[in-house]
Structures are given as C-alpha cells and as structure tokens.
Design a protein around this motif. Structure first.
Motif, short mmCIF file in Angstrom:
data_model
loop_
_atom_site.label_atom_id
_atom_site.label_comp_id
_atom_site.label_asym_id
_atom_site.label_seq_id
_atom_site.Cartn_x
_atom_site.Cartn_y
_atom_site.Cartn_z
N SER A 166 0.83 -1.20 0.00
CA SER A 166 0.00 0.00 0.00
C SER A 166 0.87 1.26 0.00
O SER A 166 0.38 2.34 -0.32
N HIS A 167 2.13 1.14 0.36
CA HIS A 167 3.00 2.31 0.35
C HIS A 167 4.02 2.16 -0.77
O HIS A 167 4.77 1.18 -0.84
N ALA A 168 4.09 3.16 -1.64
CA ALA A 168 4.92 3.09 -2.84
C ALA A 168 6.41 2.93 -2.55
O ALA A 168 7.17 2.47 -3.40
N SER A 169 6.84 3.30 -1.36
CA SER A 169 8.27 3.27 -1.05
C SER A 169 8.86 1.87 -1.20
O SER A 169 10.01 1.71 -1.62
N LEU A 170 8.08 0.85 -0.87
CA LEU A 170 8.60 -0.52 -0.95
C LEU A 170 8.72 -1.01 -2.39
O LEU A 170 9.30 -2.07 -2.64
N ARG A 171 8.19 -0.27 -3.33
CA ARG A 171 8.35 -0.62 -4.74
C ARG A 171 9.65 -0.05 -5.30
O ARG A 171 10.01 -0.33 -6.44
N ASP A 172 10.33 0.74 -4.51
CA ASP A 172 11.59 1.37 -4.92
C ASP A 172 12.75 0.48 -4.46
O ASP A 172 12.95 0.27 -3.26
N SER A 173 13.55 0.00 -5.41
CA SER A 173 14.64 -0.91 -5.04
C SER A 173 15.66 -0.23 -4.14
O SER A 173 16.37 -0.90 -3.38
N ARG A 174 15.77 1.09 -4.20
CA ARG A 174 16.72 1.78 -3.35
C ARG A 174 16.32 1.65 -1.88
O ARG A 174 17.18 1.48 -1.00
N VAL A 175 15.02 1.72 -1.61
CA VAL A 175 14.53 1.55 -0.24
C VAL A 175 14.78 0.12 0.22
O VAL A 175 15.24 -0.13 1.35
N ARG A 176 14.50 -0.83 -0.65
CA ARG A 176 14.69 -2.24 -0.28
C ARG A 176 16.17 -2.54 -0.03
O ARG A 176 16.52 -3.24 0.92
N ARG A 177 17.04 -1.99 -0.86
CA ARG A 177 18.48 -2.21 -0.67
C ARG A 177 18.97 -1.52 0.61
O ARG A 177 19.84 -2.03 1.32
N ALA A 178 18.42 -0.35 0.90
CA ALA A 178 18.80 0.35 2.13
C ALA A 178 18.44 -0.47 3.36
O ALA A 178 19.24 -0.60 4.30
N ILE A 179 17.25 -1.04 3.36
CA ILE A 179 16.83 -1.88 4.48
C ILE A 179 17.79 -3.06 4.64
O ILE A 179 18.21 -3.40 5.75
N SER A 180 18.15 -3.67 3.52
CA SER A 180 19.05 -4.82 3.58
C SER A 180 20.40 -4.44 4.18
O SER A 180 20.94 -5.16 5.05
#
Length: 531
Positions: free
Chosen positions: A301-315
């Motif tokens: 529901s939140h567009a941020s998780l569709r951004d690979s940069r956010v996903r890579r940052a979390i990792s």
C-alpha cells in the motif's frame, strides 16, 4: 549320581517350561509398542498433498503418503517409492516409471499408472488452486499452460502406457526432475476418495493414504495420531507402532517436554535458551539448504517498498554477523543472496552491512533519515525465535535509518494466508530446499509462482530461469542462474536474505536409530526404531 542327574533333568525341564511359558506370553501379547511423539511446532494447514505448502505439513505428509520416489534418509536424494524403477530416453527428457506390482491405497484400491495421471492433472487443475502447481509446470511438458489457464489437460505430457507404466515427458533434460518428484506436489492422490467426499476426504473417517501410516486421530490444536498402514508395500520396515504429532508453538514448553521425556523429537529449539540447549547431548545441529529472509510486498500500500533503493537500504542496515553471533548463535551463516553455495553453483556477492550507503540510498529515494515513510508492519508466525529476530531487525532499522516497524504475530495457517493474499508490507519468511538445486530457491521470484508471495516480477529474470530449467547441469546453466540471482537479489533486492539455515532438533540418537541428519532436514519414518 543318578539322583543328581534326575534333579538336573528336572531343573532343565522346569527352565524349558518356564521359557516356553514366557515365550508364549510374549507371542500372545505381541512386541512392546514403539511410539514416537514429535513436536511439529504448529497446527498444520492441511494434509491434502495438493494444498499443503509448509514444513510442518511435510512432516505429516511423509507419514501418510508416498510419491513415485521418496527420500533417502541420509542423502535426501530420490529412492524408489510407488515406482520400483525408472529409465530415461537417450535425450534425458522422458522418464518412464514402473509402478510396483500390487501396490494399493490403505483401503485396498489399486494404485496404477492412471492413478498418477489423474492425480497430477487434479493438482494442475486451476480449480484446485494448488500453490505448488507451478513446480510441476517447470519440468513437465504442457503442465504450465494447463495450470495457468493457457492450455488444456490434453497438453500435459504424461500418460499411462499400461497399468504399471507411467511416462513423463519433460521440458528438457532437467537435471533435478527426479529428485523434485519426491515432493508432495507430485504425490498420487486417492481420487476415488476425493470424488466421493470432496474436501472432506481428509477427515479421519474418510481418509485414504498410501504411506507407511494411516490417520487415526486429528484433533485440531491438540494432536494428530497416525498408526501403521497394513497395506503399505514396505510395512516390514515400519517399526513404529504410533506417531503423535503435537502442535506446540511455544518453544520453551516443547523443550521442557523433551527434557521431561514427554516428547521424543523436538523439531526446533528455544532461541532464548540456545546457550543451554547447545550443551545438551541430544542437541542435533547440521547445515541445511535453506534461507531465512524478509519478504517484501512489491504491491504494498506504500509506494516506497516498490523502490529498489529503499529495499536495498533496508538490507544494508542489518548487521547479519552481529545477529548470528549475539542472537541466533546456532551456527547459521550470514546470507546476502537467496541461494547458498550448492553443488557447483556459487551465488553472486550480495549487499552486505553498510549503514552509510544505506542512508545515502534512502535519502536518494526521497526519505532522508526515514522521513516520509510510514510505520511498516512486519508479520511473523508465532515462535519466540521469530519474535526475537524481528525485534533485532526492528531496532536496527530504527537506529540506522529512522525506519519504524511494528511486529505482528500470527498463528501458522493465518500467517500463510495473510502472506499469500493479505495486504502485508514486510514478513519474515524462510525456504528449505525441496530438492538440491539452486533453481528451487530462485523460483520463489518467478512471475506467477505460487510461492512468490511478494509478487516480484521481472521479465528478464523470468526468461533466464526458464532457459536454465531446460538445460542440463553444468557451467552454462550455472552462469544463467547466477545472472538471474544478480538481477533479482543484488540489483532489485526483491527480498532480503538474512541467514542460511542450520537444522536444530532435539532427539536422543542413543535411543533411536534410522534418524539421520541431512541437508534437506527430511526424516522418513520407515526404518526409524528404538535401539
């Protein structure tokens, strides 16, 4: 002397009579019961092989059903099951199985080659909605088209040549097809019971199986009890007289049950007591082909998780070494890729712990110090170890990136359904290989895969995996899978690997024989007995 002989003879006769009496008594009463109590860790979702998806379900499945092939208890490789033998054609893309003579279901109904045809078509039928149908679609010619609704039953390249000959045409010389067929997706199904009772065929009063045991009791949230199947072809090597599966989710309770002699095999251990557990003589730990990871909903529901940069940052904000050394402490290995080193396959180098780069990526994506991000929900199934790991991840993301997450615990069946169909954002997940090939894990990110709960989709990734599935084992295939993993995990960070598993059990191997450590953590019940 004569008197002495007479006394001796009388004594010998008395001993003989006493021995005969004891033998008669033992024969009349039968051998002592050999029961095993297993903590299965949760209430299972189903016992229908076309519907099950988890490890707890698999443990029960192996008692009640058997496929064309089974698992070698020491190597986890394929061994004869319903099929006594098989042959390949010259190009290794057709397998012809010979079904055992006279093999039957627990109600005496014959199992034939046509049984396998009907069963596999039932699992593939879109109406069955089997999450694992995609697995059959990967290797059997025409199967993908049928289960996706783009083909027909007639396109599926399986046929009963005669009552005992079952022929399967593969999509190519798939190197792992035979080992894959030990998986429950390929299980024969008692279609006569399914047709008669519908979804109720798995009730105790309706149950029909072909494994070493049959269903005796099924009390949800209490226990599942199985007893030997008198019609099983290999019953001479079934020594257990009863198995009881308990659904205890509290790992401390289960561990205490083992220590008190109430549980014979504990399939997990309490993370909070791992230092104590590791000192116990019955703690069994070994390397396991599987990965613990964070699942990310690509359609969150939140567009941020569709951004690979956010996903890579979390990792990159998660210190896996610290987690393993200070929290899990079971010998796990930090994972930055989905696939562990397997055979001749070496995975790419993933994104390791790098807080400065994680912060830079998050700011570049428009969320400096986590500003503008919501509080994400992190879902896990009820186990203390998942909660403790979740709390570590929660603290890491808050301290390193300013990202807040709330932990939500769900019981197993609800958690599986929520992951598959619910609006989750982040979820703990894990995958234990079903067979020893990298493709088994990489398929988790294949578009339309029944286990692609994050709904990741990349056409280039899909094309590479489909190409790999049609190649024989070797350097070319490994290179293609490596390219796919580079895209899915390193570039897109479709999910976040945390560590490679080890299997951790409690079982006294001075008491039980026939139970072996292996990299798939599968333990067939045939051959297990008290020493």
């Amino acid at each position: 002397m004569k008197k002495g002989i007479t006394i001796l003879v009388c004594l010998l006769m008395a001993v003989a009579i006493l021995t005969m009496s004891c033998q008669k008594k033992e024969t009349a009463s039968g051998p002592a019961p050999m029961e095993m109590v297993i903590n299965n860790g949760t209430q299972i979702q189903s016992i229908d092989p076309s519907q099950i998806t988890g490890v707890p379900e698999h443990r029960v499945y192996m008692a009640l059903f058997e496929g064309l092939v089974g698992y070698d208890p020491q190597t986890a490789k394929a061994i004869p099951g319903v099929a006594e033998s098989w042959t390949y054609n010259a190009t290794n893309d057709v397998i012809t199985f010979t079904i055992r003579q006279g093999i039957t279901w627990s109600d005496g109904t014959a199992i034939t080659a046509q049984t396998l045809v009907d069963s596999w078509l039932h699992t593939l039928d879109p109406a069955t909605a089997s999450e694992y149908a995609y697995m059959m679609g990967e290797v059997v010619m025409g199967a993908e088209g049928y289960y996706t609704g783009h083909g027909s039953r007639q396109d599926v390249a399986i046929r009963a040549v005669d009552a005992r000959t079952f022929e399967v045409t593969l999509v190519g010389p798939v190197p792992y097809a035979l080992d894959m067929m030990a998986h429950y997706t390929f299980s024969p199904l008692p279609m006569h019971a399914v047709n008669r009772h519908g979804s109720n065929w798995t009730r105790v009063e309706n149950f029909v199986g072909n494994g070493p045991f049959v269903l005796s009791e099924y009390i949800p949230n209490n226990r599942i009890v199985v007893v030997p199947n008198d019609k099983y072809w290999n019953k001479a090597n079934v020594f257990l007289t009863k198995i009881t599966f308990l659904p205890i989710e509290d790992q401390n309770t289960a561990y205490n049950g083992f220590l008190n002699g109430e549980i014979d095999w504990g399939t997990d251990v309490p993370l909070a007591r791992i230092d104590e557990v590791k000192l116990h003589k019955d703690y069994q730990v070994s390397a396991q082909a599987g990965t613990y990871y964070i699942l990310i909903n690509q359609y969150s529901s939140h567009a941020s998780l569709r951004d690979s940069r956010v996903r890579r940052a979390i990792s990159m904000a998660i210190n896996r070494e610290e987690l393993i050394n200070n929290v899990t402490k079971g010998g796990q290995l930090p994972a930055t890729t989905l696939v562990p080193a397997m055979g001749n396959y070496q995975p790419p180098t993933g994104l390791g712990y790098n807080v400065a780069e994680a912060q830079r990526l998050l700011a570049e994506a428009g969320y400096p110090n986590g500003q503008g991000l919501p509080t994400f929900e992190y879902v896990y199934n009820t186990l203390d170890s998942h909660r403790i790991i979740g709390e570590y991840i929660q603290q890491s993301l808050r301290n390193n990136l300013g990202i807040n997450i709330n932990l939500t615990n769900m019981e197993w069946a609800t958690y599986l359904d929520y992951r598959s169909n619910g609006p989750f954002q982040l979820a703990r997940a894990g995958w234990i290989a079903d067979y020893l090939d990298p493709q088994n894990l990489l398929d988790l990110l294949l578009t339309g895969s029944g286990n692609n709960d994050g709904k990741y989709s990349n056409p280039e990734y899909d094309a590479l995996l489909r190409q790999a599935s049609r190649l024989p084992d070797g350097p070319q295939r490994n290179t293609i899978m490596l390219q796919a993993e580079q895209i899915g995990i390193v570039n897109d960070q479709a999910l976040i690997p945390i560590y490679f598993y080890v299997s951790q059990s409690m079982i006294d191997l001075t008491k039980w024989s026939g139970w072996y450590k292996n990299v798939l953590d599968v333990h067939p019940y045939v051959g297990i007995r008290r020493r």
